[in-house]
Design a protein around this motif. Structure first.
Motif, PDB file in Angstrom:
ATOM      1  N   ASN A   1       6.880  42.025  -2.224  1.00  0.00           N
ATOM      2  CA  ASN A   1       7.292  41.421  -2.923  1.00  0.00           C
ATOM      3  C   ASN A   1       7.813  41.532  -4.795  1.00  0.00           C
ATOM      4  OD1 ASN A   1       7.622  39.071  -1.155  1.00  0.00           O
ATOM      5  ND2 ASN A   1       5.303  38.947  -0.817  1.00  0.00           N
ATOM      6  N   GLY A   2       9.235  40.611  -5.060  1.00  0.00           N
ATOM      7  CA  GLY A   2       9.069  40.684  -6.352  1.00  0.00           C
ATOM      8  C   GLY A   2       9.838  41.562  -6.852  1.00  0.00           C
ATOM      9  N   LEU A   3       9.483  42.608  -7.785  1.00  0.00           N
ATOM     10  CA  LEU A   3      10.123  43.669  -8.133  1.00  0.00           C
ATOM     11  C   LEU A   3       9.688  44.658  -7.833  1.00  0.00           C
ATOM     12  CD1 LEU A   3      11.195  43.067 -12.288  1.00  0.00           C
ATOM     13  CD2 LEU A   3      12.830  42.692 -10.245  1.00  0.00           C
ATOM     14  N   LEU A   4      10.531  45.646  -7.860  1.00  0.00           N
ATOM     15  CA  LEU A   4      10.200  47.656  -7.198  1.00  0.00           C
ATOM     16  C   LEU A   4       9.134  47.562  -7.796  1.00  0.00           C
ATOM     17  CD1 LEU A   4       9.935  48.986  -4.764  1.00  0.00           C
ATOM     18  CD2 LEU A   4      12.137  49.475  -5.537  1.00  0.00           C
ATOM     19  N   ILE A   5      10.133  47.883  -9.092  1.00  0.00           N
ATOM     20  CA  ILE A   5       8.653  48.518 -10.912  1.00  0.00           C
ATOM     21  C   ILE A   5       7.689  47.525 -10.263  1.00  0.00           C
ATOM     22  CG2 ILE A   5      10.835  49.558 -11.483  1.00  0.00           C
ATOM     23  CD1 ILE A   5      10.675  47.734 -13.771  1.00  0.00           C
ATOM     24  N   ASP A   6       7.232  46.459 -10.775  1.00  0.00           N
ATOM     25  CA  ASP A   6       6.110  46.093 -10.385  1.00  0.00           C
ATOM     26  C   ASP A   6       4.898  46.486  -9.479  1.00  0.00           C
ATOM     27  OD1 ASP A   6       6.800  44.310 -12.401  1.00  0.00           O
ATOM     28  OD2 ASP A   6       7.597  42.790 -11.952  1.00  0.00           O
ATOM     29  N   PHE A   7       5.345  46.482  -8.365  1.00  0.00           N
ATOM     30  CA  PHE A   7       5.033  47.086  -7.377  1.00  0.00           C
ATOM     31  C   PHE A   7       4.165  48.251  -7.724  1.00  0.00           C
ATOM     32  CE2 PHE A   7       5.017  49.589  -3.263  1.00  0.00           C
ATOM     33  CZ  PHE A   7       3.597  48.361  -2.553  1.00  0.00           C
ATOM     34  N   MET A   8       5.413  49.031  -7.581  1.00  0.00           N
ATOM     35  CA  MET A   8       5.124  50.839  -7.544  1.00  0.00           C
ATOM     36  C   MET A   8       4.389  50.738  -9.282  1.00  0.00           C
ATOM     37  SD  MET A   8       8.933  52.608  -8.303  1.00  0.00           S
ATOM     38  CE  MET A   8       8.410  54.065  -8.049  1.00  0.00           C
ATOM     39  N   LYS A   9       4.224  50.216 -10.385  1.00  0.00           N
ATOM     40  CA  LYS A   9       3.257  50.101 -11.014  1.00  0.00           C
ATOM     41  C   LYS A   9       1.834  49.644 -10.711  1.00  0.00           C
ATOM     42  CE  LYS A   9       6.043  49.106 -15.100  1.00  0.00           C
ATOM     43  NZ  LYS A   9       6.757  48.288 -15.929  1.00  0.00           N
TER      44      LYS A   9
END
Ligand code: PNS
Length: 160
Positions: free
Chosen positions: A70-78
């Protein structure tokens, strides 16, 4: 250890997506297929249904996992310690949009995240989930475009 994410809507997974997953799995140590849950496109299949269909399609690949996000891809990646995105490019029409998200993801992540593009195999260059759904909805055989278990799920969805 190279770990990449292949993000998308996958509504549903097609042979074009699978081609990118298989080639990425041969190239990188670990491939995470990220299925976007909160999708503005109002998907036909629920996040869980889309995830299950991908899992069935990739069950023979032991370095591929499937996760909803959910949400921003870059947040999930971090959160998951991933710094490389894989995306497929079908044609020049994909390029402008893909360039825009790749560059903005790079900038917003403070240049810690990059995108690698794989050119889609020519035999799948015309294929998209939207086209598959449009044909399936009217009862056309889509078994050249998606795996058999996805054909069955499409038929169920459209009451065929
Ligand atoms: O299969 P799609 O719909 O072309 O995939 C698009 C996707 C999921 C990769 C993109 O929309 C995305 O990363 N969405 C998550 C939200 C986000 O990070 N947005 C900022 C970049 S558009």
């Amino acid at each position: 250890m190279s770990k990449v994410i292949y993000p998308g809507s996958f509504d549903p997974i097609t042979y074009g997506h699978l081609d990118i997953i298989k080639r990425s799995a041969a190239m990188f140590d670990e491939v995470v297929v990220g299925v976007l849950s909160n999708n503005a496109k109002s998907p036909l299949f629920s996040p869980e249904e889309r995830k299950r269909m991908i899992e069935e399609a990739v069950k023979d690949y032991n370095n591929v996992t499937v996760i909803n996000f959910n949400g921003l891809l870059i947040d999930f990646m971090k959160e998951h310690n991933i710094s490389v995105i894989v995306r497929g490019l079908r044609a020049i029409t994909d390029f402008e949009y893909e360039l825009q998200i790749a560059q903005s993801n790079r900038k917003v992540s403070k240049y810690t995240i990059d995108t690698v593009f794989l050119t889609t195999s020519i035999k799948y260059a015309y294929l998209s989930s939207s086209i598959v759904k449009e044909y399936a909805r009217y009862g056309t055989d889509v078994s050249d475009f998606v795996p058999e278990h996805v054909v069955i799920e499409l038929q169920k969805k459209y009451g065929l």
